[in-house]
Each structure stands twice: as C-alpha cells, then as structure tokens.
Design a protein around this motif. Structure first.
Motif, PDB file in Angstrom:
ATOM      1  N   SER A  95       0.832  -1.210   0.000  1.00 43.42           N
ATOM      2  CA  SER A  95       0.000   0.000   0.000  1.00 43.42           C
ATOM      3  C   SER A  95       0.867   1.261   0.000  1.00 43.42           C
ATOM      4  O   SER A  95       0.507   2.260  -0.633  1.00 43.42           O
ATOM      5  N   ARG A  96       2.011   1.217   0.662  1.00 40.94           N
ATOM      6  CA  ARG A  96       2.919   2.376   0.642  1.00 40.94           C
ATOM      7  C   ARG A  96       3.542   2.548  -0.731  1.00 40.94           C
ATOM      8  O   ARG A  96       3.743   3.668  -1.203  1.00 40.94           O
ATOM      9  N   ALA A  97       3.857   1.430  -1.382  1.00 41.21           N
ATOM     10  CA  ALA A  97       4.415   1.503  -2.737  1.00 41.21           C
ATOM     11  C   ALA A  97       3.380   2.089  -3.688  1.00 41.21           C
ATOM     12  O   ALA A  97       3.697   2.976  -4.496  1.00 41.21           O
ATOM     13  N   LEU A  98       2.147   1.625  -3.601  1.00 35.59           N
ATOM     14  CA  LEU A  98       1.066   2.156  -4.435  1.00 35.59           C
ATOM     15  C   LEU A  98       0.934   3.662  -4.226  1.00 35.59           C
ATOM     16  O   LEU A  98       0.896   4.437  -5.193  1.00 35.59           O
ATOM     17  N   ASN A  99       0.875   4.086  -2.976  1.00 34.32           N
ATOM     18  CA  ASN A  99       0.728   5.521  -2.683  1.00 34.32           C
ATOM     19  C   ASN A  99       1.921   6.330  -3.172  1.00 34.32           C
ATOM     20  O   ASN A  99       1.751   7.438  -3.685  1.00 34.32           O
ATOM     21  N   ALA A 100       3.126   5.777  -3.041  1.00 34.49           N
ATOM     22  CA  ALA A 100       4.322   6.482  -3.509  1.00 34.49           C
ATOM     23  C   ALA A 100       4.291   6.649  -5.028  1.00 34.49           C
ATOM     24  O   ALA A 100       4.611   7.730  -5.546  1.00 34.49           O
ATOM     25  N   LEU A 101       3.907   5.598  -5.747  1.00 37.71           N
ATOM     26  CA  LEU A 101       3.851   5.689  -7.211  1.00 37.71           C
ATOM     27  C   LEU A 101       2.829   6.720  -7.652  1.00 37.71           C
ATOM     28  O   LEU A 101       3.095   7.547  -8.538  1.00 37.71           O
ATOM     29  N   LYS A 102       1.647   6.719  -7.031  1.00 42.89           N
ATOM     30  CA  LYS A 102       0.602   7.677  -7.398  1.00 42.89           C
ATOM     31  C   LYS A 102       1.025   9.108  -7.054  1.00 42.89           C
ATOM     32  O   LYS A 102       0.865  10.023  -7.880  1.00 42.89           O
ATOM     33  N   ALA A 103       1.557   9.307  -5.858  1.00 37.40           N
ATOM     34  CA  ALA A 103       1.942  10.657  -5.431  1.00 37.40           C
ATOM     35  C   ALA A 103       3.059  11.218  -6.294  1.00 37.40           C
ATOM     36  O   ALA A 103       3.013  12.386  -6.720  1.00 37.40           O
ATOM     37  N   ASN A 104       4.062  10.407  -6.580  1.00 40.48           N
ATOM     38  CA  ASN A 104       5.181  10.895  -7.385  1.00 40.48           C
ATOM     39  C   ASN A 104       4.791  11.095  -8.845  1.00 40.48           C
ATOM     40  O   ASN A 104       5.320  11.992  -9.513  1.00 40.48           O
TER      41      ASN A 104
END
Length: 172
Positions: free
Chosen positions: A111-120
């Motif tokens: 979930s952190r990886a998903l959020n990082a990809l979307k945010a960046n």
C-alpha cells in the motif's frame, strides 16, 4: 510448467495498478470491486446501469484521460521512484486511463508503494506542466497483487507489456 515457490514471507514482486479518476465506476458493465468484493477469487460487483449513472453524477470533476505527455511524466516518475527507493521495476505500462507496474519492493508495504507511485506521478506531471488541477488525477486506492513465484512474475510482466486487451491471467 511447475511453479517455483518462494520460500520467504516476502513476495517476489507485486502487480501494482491504479486507475484515473472517474474512468471505472461501480455499476460499470466490466464489473467492479469494493470492500465487500475484494477477497481472493471473489466475484466482481455485477453491472448496474442505475448505480453507474448515480456514480457518474456524483463525480466532483470530469473523468481523467491521460495524454501522451502526461503518460511520459507518469512513467518517468515511476522509474525515478523505483530507482530512489531501490525497488526493482520489472515492467510499467501507462495507459490513457490506468497504470500497471510489476515491482519488487522488498519489505516495503504494498500500500505504501502504491501511494508512492501515485503521489510521485502526480508531482512529476505538475512539475512538467502536465497537471494543473489541485485534485488528484487518480481514483482512490488501487490494486496490489502479490506475486509469490517466478511464474507469477513472468505472467504479470507479460500482461503489463502485452495483455492489455483482455482479462488478466490467473497469477496463482
């Protein structure tokens, strides 16, 4: 072909996918997933024209479709995020209405990886002048498929790079 199982508690990789805002609503003819229909092998929510129409009318902005420059920004951001975080990016495919990636993230939470990809991806589009809205271009949440063996990783990579026309394969 026999699957080679990973003998650790960490998956070899994840298929991380996320959609553009407003492009696949509950009630859609393709079916959809919610908190009650997201468990392993559970069926999708069936199509429902009235529910889809209600959801379309409830959108806070127009559905988002990514143009070529935006897709380039998103892919650049995903590659940069993986490099900085030392994640192995096996495959990425940025489409007009969704993004798929296969990423080995080690002990990081999916979930952190998903959020990082979307945010960046959003940050990069803004820096490149390709996203001016204060709203996110992405729908809430996304998909984080765990890939436990080499066959699953290979199937996911093939799906991301070559299989965008039909249903995803059974990765298990």
């Amino acid at each position: 072909m026999r699957a080679m199982w990973n003998d650790t508690d960490l998956p070899l990789a994840h298929l991380i996918s996320f959609r553009c805002y407003g492009t696949w609503l509950h009630g859609d003819e393709r079916g959809s997933t919610d908190r009650f229909h997201r468990h392993y092998k559970s069926p999708h929510i069936p199509p429902d024209d009235r529910w889809q129409r209600h959801n379309r009318q409830s959108l806070k902005s127009e559905p988002v479709t990514l143009g070529a420059a935006q897709r380039t920004s998103v892919e650049d951001a995903i590659r940069e995020t993986c490099t900085i975080r030392r994640w192995r990016l096996h495959a990425v495919n940025v489409r007009t209405n969704h993004v798929h990636s296969v990423v080995s993230i080690g002990g990081a939470k999916a979930s952190r990886a998903l959020n990082a990809l979307k945010a960046n991806a959003t940050r990069q589009m803004r820096e490149d002048g390709n996203w001016k809205s204060e709203r996110s271009p992405w729908s809430d949440k996304g998909s984080e498929r765990y890939l436990w063996n080499e066959r699953s990783v290979a199937l996911a990579i093939d799906y991301v790079m070559n299989g965008q026309g039909g249903d995803p394969p059974d990765f298990d």
